[in-house]
Design a protein around this motif. Structure first.
Motif, mmCIF file in Angstrom:
data_model
loop_
_atom_site.group_PDB
_atom_site.id
_atom_site.type_symbol
_atom_site.label_atom_id
_atom_site.label_comp_id
_atom_site.label_asym_id
_atom_site.label_seq_id
_atom_site.Cartn_x
_atom_site.Cartn_y
_atom_site.Cartn_z
ATOM 1 N N MET A 25 0.828 -1.207 0.000
ATOM 2 C CA MET A 25 0.000 0.000 0.000
ATOM 3 C C MET A 25 0.862 1.256 0.000
ATOM 4 O O MET A 25 0.541 2.252 -0.653
ATOM 5 N N THR A 26 2.003 1.220 0.741
ATOM 6 C CA THR A 26 2.903 2.384 0.745
ATOM 7 C C THR A 26 3.481 2.620 -0.638
ATOM 8 O O THR A 26 3.519 3.757 -1.140
ATOM 9 N N LEU A 28 2.319 1.521 -3.576
ATOM 10 C CA LEU A 28 1.268 1.915 -4.513
ATOM 11 C C LEU A 28 0.827 3.352 -4.289
ATOM 12 O O LEU A 28 0.626 4.115 -5.237
ATOM 13 N N GLY A 29 0.689 3.723 -3.008
ATOM 14 C CA GLY A 29 0.297 5.101 -2.714
ATOM 15 C C GLY A 29 1.342 6.097 -3.165
ATOM 16 O O GLY A 29 1.020 7.139 -3.762
ATOM 17 N N GLY A 30 2.645 5.782 -2.893
ATOM 18 C CA GLY A 30 3.706 6.689 -3.338
ATOM 19 C C GLY A 30 3.776 6.789 -4.841
ATOM 20 O O GLY A 30 3.956 7.881 -5.411
ATOM 21 N N THR A 31 3.645 5.633 -5.513
ATOM 22 C CA THR A 31 3.687 5.651 -6.976
ATOM 23 C C THR A 31 2.522 6.440 -7.556
ATOM 24 O O THR A 31 2.683 7.249 -8.474
ATOM 25 N N ALA A 32 1.344 6.204 -6.997
ATOM 26 C CA ALA A 32 0.177 6.928 -7.488
ATOM 27 C C ALA A 32 0.308 8.424 -7.249
ATOM 28 O O ALA A 32 -0.012 9.241 -8.116
ATOM 29 N N TRP A 33 0.816 8.794 -6.059
ATOM 30 C CA TRP A 33 0.975 10.226 -5.773
ATOM 31 C C TRP A 33 2.013 10.845 -6.695
ATOM 32 O O TRP A 33 1.851 11.962 -7.188
ATOM 33 N N VAL A 277 0.717 12.820 2.218
ATOM 34 C CA VAL A 277 1.363 11.509 2.107
ATOM 35 C C VAL A 277 1.993 11.121 3.436
ATOM 36 O O VAL A 277 1.897 9.975 3.895
ATOM 37 N N SER A 280 -0.716 10.171 5.736
ATOM 38 C CA SER A 280 -1.271 8.868 5.340
ATOM 39 C C SER A 280 -0.337 7.733 5.727
ATOM 40 O O SER A 280 -0.771 6.682 6.205
ATOM 41 N N VAL A 281 0.973 7.961 5.517
ATOM 42 C CA VAL A 281 1.941 6.915 5.866
ATOM 43 C C VAL A 281 1.931 6.674 7.365
ATOM 44 O O VAL A 281 1.939 5.530 7.839
ATOM 45 N N LEU A 284 -1.176 4.867 8.151
ATOM 46 C CA LEU A 284 -1.071 3.481 7.691
ATOM 47 C C LEU A 284 -0.233 2.652 8.651
ATOM 48 O O LEU A 284 -0.605 1.533 9.015
#
Length: 717
Positions: A25-26, A28-33, A277, A280-281, A284
């Motif tokens: 999730m970290t 994917l979230g970083g890549t998406a951001w 981010v 969120s991290v 998470l």
């Protein structure tokens, strides 16, 4: 390619799975951001580029309008000089120069660069640049006129053979473009103005180069073409620039924004994104920590549950062994009970015979003794002995009857009985007793047929009538019948002292006598009403009592009507022309036990009936609404799951259909309240277990006429 099955994934340690989920999730979230930030970056530059090009087009349009008028006036002056030469200057040029002065300052130079008309104008590129270049076209330069920035429009004059003879200059003040340029003086734009094709500024703000008046070499553009650059540099500063080449003049309108200014909103969004981010991290990892703790607790709970299951299995095994032992004891106890019941039946049978034998002998000897005694005193003693003998016989008969009923050895013989015959026999038996007390005994005639045991019913009514005569000092006793649906209510009225409400239940207990504390045997033994209660329970009849102290009492027995009587009340005749088998009926079974409902359905279908099955009251009512016709009989268990009992289901079904529906209630409860509830719903009550013969008799007693099918709306119309 490696494929992991779901079972393989589940075999991993839960903590490893949680760590992998958090890491995934970290990432994917970083890549998406990051991807969203990159797209936002490109879109921001695209919007800035489009805005710069639109601004440059707007500036070009305004500059074209300003320069067109001056260019026309300049062309007329130059055309005059080319036609007449400089010799015609005093005659033709002044009028044209006057027209051109409306746009700017007009100046004419000869071939040597001397000013022959108008003020002296110095371009930034030097006087020599005014005479260099091709003739017949307008060139734009930057210069000063009286200390003011001006756009110099130059038209060179060529003579015969193309020899330069001079130039005509029209200086337009740069302030003529300030109406538009002031829009770009907000401090955000680094460049906004009109430039030569080599990048030299003609008018506007910003720019660098020689004298600080340029923006560097410009790309080659066709007249009227727009262009934009994201990575342009002006004075060492990166800018986003928009360009548009003028159609009629060798100049380009340019508007540039610093990249720092353009990307400032994006940078702000980027900072906020970093913050989001980060939050969120942190959230998470916080959730991961909670999940980690939860997994530890779950593992501990799982271990505890495993231990508890082990202990529970051990306890189950122990309890199973105990239950097995208890079952064996219960089987032996049931066998002992059965043997005891058989022995009790044999004992009661023997006692009933053996105890009556001595009383029979005593009665004979007493009769012989009475015939031989002559003196009154001796006969008085013998009469007292006869009264004692009568009391003993009555007590013996009552005790044996109660014991026989309690032992369960009495088997009623149910048949169709004429109630008139029963009442006539009871009236004949007790009319003399009533006459001895000067009581008026009246029996209302009734021609109904009932299903009961004639002997037991006669004894019940006899006990009630004997009790009424015994406790009525004056007045009378009335016996009558009333129809109540599929039941016949037999009532015994008396004008005795009445019974208080708090004693209405106690009078049915053994040896209870009201108003006889001295236990005078001449007033009975207190077993009459208890025997009535036992016989009613055996027959499935209900016994009720109503009383008002000082006015009298009413004892009633509810007896089911015979088939011929219930057909008259409950059957609905079929429509004319209907030819159906009268023995085949539609029967609704309401039973929550699937085994019993299946067995009952097979039995009824084997008799030729059509059967509907429902598990509870609401389902039965819903099935009635969908059935093609109203059922002829409802056969229901008393205790059903849900809000309705069997009796209530029959009542609701009758209300829903708008007509009475015969019902049979099956129950294992022998309490009198069950009988009263069945009677109130107009149903017959059968106690489980029910044999097929008893069930068939109950169905026959309800009549055999089927209910007509529901007519459709079209046929009803």
């Amino acid at each position: 390619m490696i494929r992991l099955s779901v079972n393989t994934l589940l075999n991993f340690h839960p903590k490893a799975i949680l760590a992998a989920i958090v890491l995934a999730m970290t990432l994917l979230g970083g890549t998406a951001w990051g991807a969203l930030s990159l797209v936002d970056y490109v879109n921001t530059l695209d919007r800035a580029e489009r805005g710069s090009r639109q601004a440059a087009a707007f500036l070009e349009g305004h500059a074209d309008a300003v320069l067109d008028g001056g260019a026309a006036a300049l062309a007329r002056v130059a055309d005059r000089l080319e036609e007449g030469g400089f010799a015609s200057l005093p005659d033709k040029v002044p009028s044209e120069a006057l027209v051109a002065s409306r746009f700017g300052v007009l100046s004419i130079l000869d071939a040597d660069g001397r000013t022959v008309f108008g003020p002296s104008i110095e371009p930034d590129s030097g006087p020599a640049s005014l005479l260099q270049g091709a003739g017949g076209v307008v060139e734009l330069l930057h210069g000063q006129v009286d200390g003011r920035d001006s756009i110099l429009m130059v038209r060179r004059i060529s003579g015969h053979g193309g020899i330069p003879e001079g130039a005509v200059l029209l200086a337009l003040p740069s302030s003529s473009l300030h109406t538009v340029l002031d829009v770009f003086s907000d401090g955000r734009h680094s460049v906004a103005g009109l430039f030569r094709l080599d990048g030299t500024r003609l008018a506007g703000i910003g720019g660098s180069g020689k004298g600080g008046t340029g923006i560097g070499p410009l790309p080659t553009l066709e007249p009227g073409v727009e262009s934009g650059e994201r990575d342009w540099t002006v004075g060492g500063e990166g800018v986003v620039i928009g360009l548009k080449r003028m159609r009629d003049f060798p100049a380009v309108a340019a508007v540039a924004l610093p990249r720092a200014v353009v990307l400032e909103p994006w940078s702000s969004r980027l900072q906020h994104g970093f913050m989001m981010v980060g939050v969120s991290v942190v959230a998470l990892f916080g959730l991961a920590a909670l999940g980690w703790t939860s997994l530890r607790r779950e593992a501990a709970a799982r271990d505890a549950l495993r231990d508890a299951n082990a202990r529970l299995e051990q306890r189950v095994e122990e309890r199973t062994a105990d239950l097995r032992s208890l079952n064996q004891k219960l089987v032996r106890a049931l066998a002992e009970k059965e043997r005891a019941n058989q022995a009790k039946a044999r004992f009661l049978s023997a006692a009933n015979h053996d105890l009556r034998q001595p009383f029979q002998a005593l009665r004979l000897f007493h009769h012989l003794l009475m015939e031989r005694l002559k003196e009154s005193r001796e006969r008085s003693i013998a009469e007292k002995m006869g009264e004692a003998l009568d009391s003993g016989e009555k007590l013996l008969h009552a005790l044996l009857e109660v014991a026989t009923l309690d032992a369960g050895v009495v088997r009623p013989n149910i048949a169709e009985v004429s109630i008139a015959t029963v009442l006539d026999g009871v009236a004949a038996e007790f009319r003399g007793l009533a006459a001895d007390k000067r009581l008026d005994l009246r029996v209302r005639g009734c021609a109904a047929m009932v299903r009961t045991d004639a002997t037991l019913l006669t004894r019940m009514l006899g006990d009630l009538l004997r009790n009424a005569i015994a406790y009525t000092p004056a007045g009378g006793v009335v016996v009558g019948c009333r129809r109540r649906g599929q039941w016949l209510r037999i009532e015994v009225w008396d004008t005795g002292p009445g019974i208080a409400a708090e004693h209405l239940d106690a009078i049915f207990e053994d040896f209870v006598q009201l108003g006889n504390p001295e236990r005078d045997r001449r007033r009975g033994l207190g077993l009459g009403l208890p025997k009535v209660r036992r016989k009613a329970a055996l027959l499935g009849h209900a016994v009720e009592v109503r009383s008002r102290p000082g006015q009298g009492s009413v004892f009633s027995v509810m007896v089911p009507l015979a088939a011929s009587e219930s057909r008259t009340d409950a059957a609905v005749p079929a429509p004319a022309g209907r030819a159906e088998n009268p023995a085949a009926r539609l029967i609704l079974i309401v039973e929550d036990d699937p085994v019993q409902s299946a067995g009952m359905q097979l039995l009824l279908e084997s008799w030729g009936h059509d059967v509907l099955v429902a598990a509870d009251g609401p389902a039965a009512l819903a099935m009635l609404r969908a059935a093609p016709r109203c059922p002829d009989v409802i056969l229901s268990d008393f205790r059903l799951p849900g809000p309705l009992t069997g009796a209530e289901t029959v009542t609701r079904a009758a209300e829903q259909e708008g007509r009475p529906i015969p019902g049979i209630i099956l129950t294992g409860d022998t309490g009198p309240e069950r009988i009263r509830e069945a009677v109130a719903a107009g149903c017959r009550l059968l106690h489980k277990p029910v044999t097929p013969d008893v069930l068939r008799d109950a169905l026959n007693a309800l009549g055999a006429e089927p209910v007509p099918a529901r007519q459709s709306q079209s046929s009803a119309a």
